[in-house]
Design an enzyme around this catalytic site. Sequence first.
Site, PDB file in Angstrom:
ATOM      1  N   SER A   1       0.853  -1.185   0.000  1.00 14.40           N
ATOM      2  CA  SER A   1       0.000   0.000   0.000  1.00 14.40           C
ATOM      3  C   SER A   1       0.887   1.232   0.000  1.00 14.40           C
ATOM      4  CB  SER A   1      -0.893   0.001   1.247  1.00 14.40           C
ATOM      5  OG  SER A   1      -1.508   1.254   1.442  1.00 14.40           O
TER       6      SER A   1
ATOM      7  N   TYR B   1      -2.209   0.227  10.028  1.00  9.16           N
ATOM      8  CA  TYR B   1      -2.200  -0.483   8.743  1.00  9.16           C
ATOM      9  C   TYR B   1      -0.916  -0.193   7.979  1.00  9.16           C
ATOM     10  CZ  TYR B   1      -3.736  -1.854   4.047  1.00  9.16           C
ATOM     11  OH  TYR B   1      -3.836  -2.431   2.802  1.00  9.16           O
TER      12      TYR B   1
END
Length: 227
Positions: A139, A152
């Site tokens: 990501s 995250y």
Amino acid sequence: MNTRARARVALVTGGSAGLGLALTAALAEQGWHVLTDGRREEKFEEAGLPDEVTVVVGDLTDADHRAELVAEVERRGRLDLLVHNASTLGPLPMRPLAEVDIGDLQDVWRTNIGGPMVLTSQLLPWLRDSGGVLLSISSDAAVHHYETWGLYGASKAALDHVTLTYGAETGVRAYAVDPGDMRTAMHQDAFPDEDISDRPLPATVVPRLLALLDTRPQSGRYRAEDL
């Protein structure tokens, strides 16, 4: 190891929805035998995957479930591709780091880095024997810093590091790929009050991942849009 199976074998975690589902279906269409997993059987029933796909329902953080996945690979005698796609955002709604606790950290870490790291170690003999590929879905939050994305993002940064370290230690081609924003349930969970219909569908990312598998550049971190 004896890579006796004729068809190439892939294991894609989190294949019941989103990018995992799109990649699983595309690999099966190309003649791969695909193993995949997910926590909800009904999601796979909705997905309608082809017969070339073997589904193992369970949670990647559970040791017994990982043992089932390893047994499926052993049964086929080879593994050409391991894709770490399953992940969690953590507690919803997403919160700043100052508002999360150790339990939240443990939940995210076990899913996004602990399970993948242990499973990779268990499957390395087959990956090495086939000259296979280790691919982790990353990501932009792994390298940029966004409010409420701390847990995250940190887990994805750790996954990148572990993935590429496996490549350095074993010689297996290892890639961490940032797919970019996509129109998925997870992305909607991250932005519950926004219309995300302008984001591309996961299927648009799949050809870029397949191109990576075909060209097999040096191990490293890549953005899908650059492939």
